[in-house]
Design a protein around this motif. Structure first.
Motif, PDB file in Angstrom:
ATOM      1  N   VAL A 139       0.832  -1.443  -0.049  1.00  0.00           N
ATOM      2  CA  VAL A 139       0.226  -0.178   0.051  1.00  0.00           C
ATOM      3  C   VAL A 139       0.752   1.248   0.105  1.00  0.00           C
ATOM      4  O   VAL A 139       1.442   1.674   1.056  1.00  0.00           O
ATOM      5  CB  VAL A 139      -0.822   0.197   1.042  1.00  0.00           C
ATOM      6  N   SER A 140       0.787   1.854  -1.227  1.00  0.00           N
ATOM      7  CA  SER A 140       1.553   3.278  -1.528  1.00  0.00           C
ATOM      8  C   SER A 140       0.966   3.725  -2.636  1.00  0.00           C
ATOM      9  O   SER A 140       0.588   2.880  -3.349  1.00  0.00           O
ATOM     10  CB  SER A 140       3.047   3.096  -1.419  1.00  0.00           C
ATOM     11  N   PRO A 141       1.051   4.969  -2.913  1.00  0.00           N
ATOM     12  CA  PRO A 141       0.205   5.218  -4.399  1.00  0.00           C
ATOM     13  C   PRO A 141       0.858   4.584  -5.596  1.00  0.00           C
ATOM     14  O   PRO A 141      -0.019   3.929  -6.427  1.00  0.00           O
ATOM     15  CB  PRO A 141       0.828   6.914  -4.545  1.00  0.00           C
ATOM     16  N   LEU A 144      -0.135   0.894  -5.149  1.00  0.00           N
ATOM     17  CA  LEU A 144      -1.645   0.271  -5.525  1.00  0.00           C
ATOM     18  C   LEU A 144      -1.973   0.517  -7.053  1.00  0.00           C
ATOM     19  O   LEU A 144      -2.612  -0.282  -7.555  1.00  0.00           O
ATOM     20  CB  LEU A 144      -2.485   1.565  -4.660  1.00  0.00           C
ATOM     21  N   LEU A 145      -1.330   1.464  -7.513  1.00  0.00           N
ATOM     22  CA  LEU A 145      -1.446   1.688  -8.998  1.00  0.00           C
ATOM     23  C   LEU A 145      -0.902   0.679  -9.686  1.00  0.00           C
ATOM     24  O   LEU A 145      -1.594   0.161 -10.604  1.00  0.00           O
ATOM     25  CB  LEU A 145      -0.859   2.923  -9.624  1.00  0.00           C
ATOM     26  N   LEU A 146       0.219   0.032  -9.305  1.00  0.00           N
ATOM     27  CA  LEU A 146       0.725  -1.067  -9.945  1.00  0.00           C
ATOM     28  C   LEU A 146      -0.114  -2.361  -9.612  1.00  0.00           C
ATOM     29  O   LEU A 146      -0.299  -2.933 -10.747  1.00  0.00           O
ATOM     30  CB  LEU A 146       2.237  -1.413  -9.217  1.00  0.00           C
ATOM     31  N   GLY A 147      -0.721  -2.486  -8.534  1.00  0.00           N
ATOM     32  CA  GLY A 147      -1.524  -3.536  -8.238  1.00  0.00           C
ATOM     33  C   GLY A 147      -2.699  -3.423  -9.191  1.00  0.00           C
ATOM     34  O   GLY A 147      -3.398  -4.545  -9.906  1.00  0.00           O
ATOM     35  N   ALA A 148      -3.579  -2.201  -9.371  1.00  0.00           N
ATOM     36  CA  ALA A 148      -4.394  -2.030 -10.442  1.00  0.00           C
ATOM     37  C   ALA A 148      -4.277  -2.401 -11.830  1.00  0.00           C
ATOM     38  O   ALA A 148      -4.898  -3.133 -12.477  1.00  0.00           O
ATOM     39  CB  ALA A 148      -4.865  -0.572 -10.370  1.00  0.00           C
ATOM     40  N   ILE A 149      -2.712  -2.255 -12.096  1.00  0.00           N
ATOM     41  CA  ILE A 149      -2.405  -2.729 -13.503  1.00  0.00           C
ATOM     42  C   ILE A 149      -2.169  -4.239 -13.559  1.00  0.00           C
ATOM     43  O   ILE A 149      -2.903  -4.968 -14.514  1.00  0.00           O
ATOM     44  CB  ILE A 149      -0.976  -1.820 -13.785  1.00  0.00           C
ATOM     45  N   LEU A 150      -1.534  -4.819 -12.655  1.00  0.00           N
ATOM     46  CA  LEU A 150      -1.803  -6.316 -12.731  1.00  0.00           C
ATOM     47  C   LEU A 150      -3.077  -7.029 -12.477  1.00  0.00           C
ATOM     48  O   LEU A 150      -3.268  -8.129 -13.092  1.00  0.00           O
ATOM     49  CB  LEU A 150      -0.782  -6.499 -11.402  1.00  0.00           C
ATOM     50  N   VAL A 151      -3.920  -6.370 -11.629  1.00  0.00           N
ATOM     51  CA  VAL A 151      -5.212  -7.055 -11.651  1.00  0.00           C
ATOM     52  C   VAL A 151      -5.815  -6.887 -12.922  1.00  0.00           C
ATOM     53  O   VAL A 151      -6.536  -7.937 -13.517  1.00  0.00           O
ATOM     54  CB  VAL A 151      -6.127  -6.208 -10.658  1.00  0.00           C
ATOM     55  N   PRO A 259      -1.314  11.065  -6.373  1.00  0.00           N
ATOM     56  CA  PRO A 259      -1.935  10.660  -5.095  1.00  0.00           C
ATOM     57  C   PRO A 259      -1.293  10.391  -3.977  1.00  0.00           C
ATOM     58  O   PRO A 259      -0.010  10.308  -4.079  1.00  0.00           O
ATOM     59  CB  PRO A 259      -2.609   9.362  -5.851  1.00  0.00           C
ATOM     60  N   GLU A 260      -1.900  10.495  -2.808  1.00  0.00           N
ATOM     61  CA  GLU A 260      -1.416  10.419  -1.735  1.00  0.00           C
ATOM     62  C   GLU A 260      -1.853   9.107  -0.624  1.00  0.00           C
ATOM     63  O   GLU A 260      -3.306   9.194  -0.896  1.00  0.00           O
ATOM     64  CB  GLU A 260      -1.341  11.465  -0.641  1.00  0.00           C
ATOM     65  N   VAL A 261      -1.196   8.695   0.053  1.00  0.00           N
ATOM     66  CA  VAL A 261      -1.965   7.750   1.043  1.00  0.00           C
ATOM     67  C   VAL A 261      -1.647   7.937   2.419  1.00  0.00           C
ATOM     68  O   VAL A 261      -0.376   7.954   2.923  1.00  0.00           O
ATOM     69  CB  VAL A 261      -1.270   6.228   0.764  1.00  0.00           C
ATOM     70  N   PRO A 262      -2.479   8.615   3.082  1.00  0.00           N
ATOM     71  CA  PRO A 262      -2.266   8.976   4.468  1.00  0.00           C
ATOM     72  C   PRO A 262      -1.893   8.093   5.539  1.00  0.00           C
ATOM     73  O   PRO A 262      -1.345   8.080   6.476  1.00  0.00           O
ATOM     74  CB  PRO A 262      -3.472   9.872   5.003  1.00  0.00           C
ATOM     75  N   ASP A 263      -2.750   6.558   5.439  1.00  0.00           N
ATOM     76  CA  ASP A 263      -2.521   5.750   6.504  1.00  0.00           C
ATOM     77  C   ASP A 263      -2.713   4.468   5.843  1.00  0.00           C
ATOM     78  O   ASP A 263      -3.658   3.617   5.843  1.00  0.00           O
ATOM     79  CB  ASP A 263      -3.797   5.838   7.300  1.00  0.00           C
ATOM     80  N   GLU A 265      -1.635   1.628   6.586  1.00  0.00           N
ATOM     81  CA  GLU A 265      -1.823   0.262   7.563  1.00  0.00           C
ATOM     82  C   GLU A 265      -3.500   0.250   7.502  1.00  0.00           C
ATOM     83  O   GLU A 265      -3.881  -0.897   7.271  1.00  0.00           O
ATOM     84  CB  GLU A 265      -1.542   0.676   9.193  1.00  0.00           C
ATOM     85  N   ALA A 266      -4.019   1.046   7.354  1.00  0.00           N
ATOM     86  CA  ALA A 266      -5.654   1.032   7.230  1.00  0.00           C
ATOM     87  C   ALA A 266      -6.334   0.230   6.021  1.00  0.00           C
ATOM     88  O   ALA A 266      -6.894  -0.801   6.237  1.00  0.00           O
ATOM     89  CB  ALA A 266      -6.440   2.475   7.383  1.00  0.00           C
ATOM     90  N   ALA A 267      -5.261   0.330   5.008  1.00  0.00           N
ATOM     91  CA  ALA A 267      -5.837  -0.116   3.622  1.00  0.00           C
ATOM     92  C   ALA A 267      -5.330  -1.620   3.588  1.00  0.00           C
ATOM     93  O   ALA A 267      -6.049  -2.361   3.193  1.00  0.00           O
ATOM     94  CB  ALA A 267      -5.182   0.477   2.476  1.00  0.00           C
ATOM     95  N   ARG A 268      -4.079  -1.881   4.222  1.00  0.00           N
ATOM     96  CA  ARG A 268      -3.707  -3.280   4.486  1.00  0.00           C
ATOM     97  C   ARG A 268      -4.707  -4.096   5.354  1.00  0.00           C
ATOM     98  O   ARG A 268      -4.998  -5.134   4.766  1.00  0.00           O
ATOM     99  CB  ARG A 268      -2.268  -3.242   5.108  1.00  0.00           C
ATOM    100  N   ILE A 269      -5.264  -3.437   6.332  1.00  0.00           N
ATOM    101  CA  ILE A 269      -6.104  -4.125   7.091  1.00  0.00           C
ATOM    102  C   ILE A 269      -7.354  -4.561   6.276  1.00  0.00           C
ATOM    103  O   ILE A 269      -7.690  -5.497   6.415  1.00  0.00           O
ATOM    104  CB  ILE A 269      -6.439  -3.556   8.436  1.00  0.00           C
ATOM    105  N   ARG A 270      -7.974  -3.493   5.837  1.00  0.00           N
ATOM    106  CA  ARG A 270      -9.167  -3.663   4.922  1.00  0.00           C
ATOM    107  C   ARG A 270      -8.907  -4.713   3.838  1.00  0.00           C
ATOM    108  O   ARG A 270     -10.046  -5.714   3.669  1.00  0.00           O
ATOM    109  CB  ARG A 270      -9.422  -2.260   4.456  1.00  0.00           C
ATOM    110  N   ILE A 271      -7.747  -4.586   3.061  1.00  0.00           N
ATOM    111  CA  ILE A 271      -7.654  -5.734   2.312  1.00  0.00           C
ATOM    112  C   ILE A 271      -7.692  -7.289   2.715  1.00  0.00           C
ATOM    113  O   ILE A 271      -8.234  -8.110   2.365  1.00  0.00           O
ATOM    114  CB  ILE A 271      -6.415  -5.534   1.237  1.00  0.00           C
ATOM    115  N   ARG A 272      -7.070  -7.176   3.712  1.00  0.00           N
ATOM    116  CA  ARG A 272      -6.963  -8.777   4.719  1.00  0.00           C
ATOM    117  C   ARG A 272      -8.258  -9.034   5.106  1.00  0.00           C
ATOM    118  O   ARG A 272      -8.332 -10.295   5.070  1.00  0.00           O
ATOM    119  CB  ARG A 272      -5.627  -8.616   5.689  1.00  0.00           C
ATOM    120  N   GLU A 273      -8.900  -8.340   5.646  1.00  0.00           N
ATOM    121  CA  GLU A 273     -10.283  -8.393   6.299  1.00  0.00           C
ATOM    122  C   GLU A 273     -11.090  -8.970   4.995  1.00  0.00           C
ATOM    123  O   GLU A 273     -11.828  -9.966   5.098  1.00  0.00           O
ATOM    124  CB  GLU A 273     -11.110  -7.270   6.679  1.00  0.00           C
ATOM    125  N   GLN A 274     -11.037  -8.386   3.789  1.00  0.00           N
ATOM    126  CA  GLN A 274     -11.805  -8.841   2.753  1.00  0.00           C
ATOM    127  C   GLN A 274     -11.508 -10.144   2.163  1.00  0.00           C
ATOM    128  O   GLN A 274     -12.101 -11.014   1.751  1.00  0.00           O
ATOM    129  CB  GLN A 274     -11.662  -7.778   1.538  1.00  0.00           C
TER     130      GLN A 274
END
Length: 493
Positions: A139-141, A144-151, A259-263, A265-274
Motif C-alpha cells: 500500500v502506497s500510491p 496501489l497503481l501497480l496493483g490495479a495494472i496487474l489486476v 495521489p497520496e496515502v495518509p494511512d 496500514e488501514a488499507a492493508r487491514i481492509r484488504i486482509r479483512e476482505q
C-alpha cells in the motif's frame, strides 16, 4: 400542472434520435446511386449511417441495435442485386445474408469466453484474484497503481468483457480508498479508478481474447487475406506496446494526479479483512483455476503444440465447466448471467461488415475517404500513423469499440488492398488498426468501462481527459515507432 419526470426528457431525446437515424436511412436510400456503387452497396451505406447514429447516441440498447440493424438491412436489400449476382435478392436471401455473421466461429468464441467470465463471477474467483494481487503489492500510491495494472492484466487473460472486468474491480478500489478514510473523489480515488478504466483499454489491445473487437477484426481479416493470428502470435506482436503503454499510464497518473496515502496500514487491514471473509479456496474455485490455466496453455501454444484453434479450445473448456461434479455451474445458473446482447451485437456487427464488403460499399467508401489522402506512395509508417489518427478521432464519437470495428475495419481492409504492398504487409497494417480501435482513452463515453468508473464520482471528465489525451498521443507515437522497428523485425510488416 403536470410535470415531466426526469426520465421523460431523456426518453424523448432517445426516441428523437431513433427517428433521426431512420430519417438518415431513408434519405440515403432515396438519393441517386453514386457512380461505382451498386444498389445493395447504397443500402449497406444507409444501414451503416443508421447504426452509427444509434451507436453514437445510445438511443437503444446494444442488443436492440443489432435487431434494428438486421431487420432494416433485410428490408432495404429486398430487390437489390449484389455485385456478381444475376438475380435480385429475395427476402429469404437477404435474411440469410444478414444472419451470416451468426455462423462465424468468432461469435462462438465470444459466447464461450463470456461463459468463462460468468464462471469467475459465479465462484467469486475474480474478486479473490484482485484482492490477492492488491495484498501482495503493498500500500502506497505507486504500489496501489501497480496493483490495479496487474489486476487488469490477470483478469484480461480470462474475461473478454471490459464491463465484467472493471465491474469486479471497482468495489475493491472503492473499499481501499474508504478504508483510508479518504473521499472517493480524492486524488487517490481518481487515480485508482482512472487507471482501472484506462488499463482495461490497454490490455484489450494486448490480448486477443480480451475484447470482442479483436475477434471481429480478425474475422474480417481472415476472410479478406485468408490468414488470422493465434493467441500467442497476437500476444507477442502486441507485447512491447502493452508493456510500454502500461508504464506510460502508470507514470502519467502519478505525475498528473499526485495521489497520496495518509494511512497505509488501514488499507492493508481492509484488504486482509476482505480476503479473510472469502475464506480458503473452494473446490469449485480450484477446478476453475485448473480449467483456466489449461485454457491459457492451449491458447498460447495454438498452432505449434496442438491443432486446436482458440474457439475450439475454449468450447472444450466451457463444456468442462458445465459438467456435473467436474464443473462449477450448470446451464440454468450460467444463462441468467451471460450478456446475450453482447453476443447478438457481435454477430450483427460481423454481418454488417460482410454486407459492406460483399456489396462493394467498403471499397467505395475507402476510395472516397481514405483514398483521397494520397497515401499510396507514402512510407508504411506514415500510412499507419495517419490511419491511426483517423481511427482515434473517429473513436471520439463511438461508445462501442465493437461498433467502431464493425464500421472501420472493412473500410481499412478495402483501402489497404489498393496499396502497392504484398499481402503480409497489408495484413499487418490492418492488424495494427484492429489494435487502435481500442483507443478509448480520451473521453468517458468512449468505452463502457470508462462510464462505469466515472459513475463512482471518483474523478471528473477533465481529469480523465488530461491523462487520456496524453496517453493517446504517446500511444500514436509508439505505434509509429514500433512500425519502424519491432513489427518489421518480427515480420508483421
Amino acid at each position: 400542472m403536470q410535470f415531466l419526470s426526469p426520465a421523460e426528457p431523456a426518453s424523448n431525446k432517445k426516441f428523437a434520435m431513433l427517428l433521426f437515424s431512420f430519417l438518415i436511412f431513408g434519405i440515403i436510400m432515396m438519393l441517386p446511386t453514386p457512380a461505382g456503387l451498386s444498389g445493395s452497396g447504397q443500402t449497406a451505406l444507409a444501414v451503416l449511417a443508421l447504426v452509427v447514429v444509434i451507436w453514437v447516441s445510445e438511443c437503444v440498447s446494444p442488443a436492440a441495435s443489432a435487431v434494428i440493424l438486421t431487420g432494416t438491412a433485410v428490408f432495404g436489400l429486398i430487390g437489390t442485386t449484389m455485385p456478381g449476382a444475376e438475380a435480385p435478392l429475395s427476402s429469404a436471401k437477404a435474411l440469410n445474408l444478414m444472419l451470416s455473421g451468426f455462423s462465424s466461429s468468432a461469435v462462438i468464441l465470444v459466447a464461450m469466453a463470456l461463459f468463462l467470465a460468468v464462471a469467475l463471477k459465479h465462484t467469486g474467483l475474480d474478486r479473490r484474484i484482485a484482492l490477492v494481487i492488491m495484498n501482495a503489492v503493498g500500500v502506497s500510491p505507486a504500489r496501489l497503481l501497480l496493483g490495479a495494472i496487474l489486476v487488469g492484466f490477470v483478469l484480461a487473460l480470462f474475461i473478454p468483457s471490459a464491463t465484467a472486468r472493471v465491474g469486479a474491480v471497482i468495489p475493491i478500489m472503492i473499499g481501499i480508498v474508504t478504508a483510508l478514510g479518504m473521499p472517493i473523489n480524492s486524488r487517490l480515488g481518481a487515480a485508482l479508478l482512472i487507471v482501472t478504466a484506462q488499463i482495461c483499454s490497454v490490455f484489450n489491445m494486448g490480448i486477443k481474447t480480451a475484447a470482442a473487437q479483436n475477434l471481429i477484426s480478425l474475422d474480417f481479416m481472415q476472410q479478406a487475406f485468408g490468414h488470422s493470428l493465434s493467441w500467442g502470435e497476437w500476444f507477442i506482436f502486441a507485447l512491447p506496446f502493452t508493456l510500454i503503454m502500461s508504464a506510460v499510464l502508470f507514470v502519467l497518473t502519478l505525475v498528473i494526479l499526485r495521489p497520496e496515502v495518509p494511512d497505509p496500514e488501514a488499507a492493508r487491514i481492509r484488504i486482509r479483512e476482505q480476503l479473510a471473509e472469502l475464506g480458503p479456496l473452494s473446490a469449485a474455485e480450484t477446478r476453475l483455476i485448473m480449467t483456466a490455466v489449461g485454457l491459457l496453455i492451449l491458447w498460447s501454444t495454438e498452432g505449434w503444440l496442438h491443432p486446436l484453434d482458440t474457439a475450439t479450445a475454449t468450447q472444450f473448456g466451457i463444456a468442462l465447466l458445465l459438467m456435473p461434479k467436474i464443473g462449477v455451474m450448470n446451464w440454468a445458473q450460467a444463462e441468467k448471467l451471460v450478456p446475450w446482447g453482447t453476443v447478438v451485437l457481435f454477430a450483427a456487427g460481423i454481418s454488417l461488415g460482410l454486407l459492406l464488403s460483399r456489396s462493394g460499399a467498403a471499397d467505395w467508401l475507402a476510395s472516397v475517404s481514405l483514398g483521397q489522402l494520397g497515401l499510396a506512395d507514402k512510407p508504411i509508417w506514415s500510412i499507419i500513423l495517419l490511419l491511426s489518427i483517423f481511427s482515434a478521432v473517429l473513436h471520439l464519437g463511438f461508445a462501442s469499440a465493437t461498433g467502431l470495428a464493425s464500421t472501420l475495419i472493412p473500410i481499412v481492409i478495402a483501402f489497404a488492398q489498393t496499396l502497392p504492398y504484398e499481402t503480409p504487409i497489408l495484413f499487418g497494417i490492418v492488424f495494427i488498426q484492429s489494435m487502435v480501435v481500442s483507443f478509448g482513452f480520451i473521453l468517458p463515453p468512449n468505452a463502457p468501462q470508462n462510464m462505469l468508473c466515472i459513475a463512482t464520482g471518483a474523478f471528473s471528465t477533465a481529469q480523465f481527459a488530461r491523462i487520456g489525451l496524453a496517453t493517446t498521443v504517446i500511444g500514436l507515437l509508439l505505434v509509429t515507432l514500433l512500425s519502424l522497428t519491432y513489427w518489421p523485425l518480427i515480420g508483421i510488416l
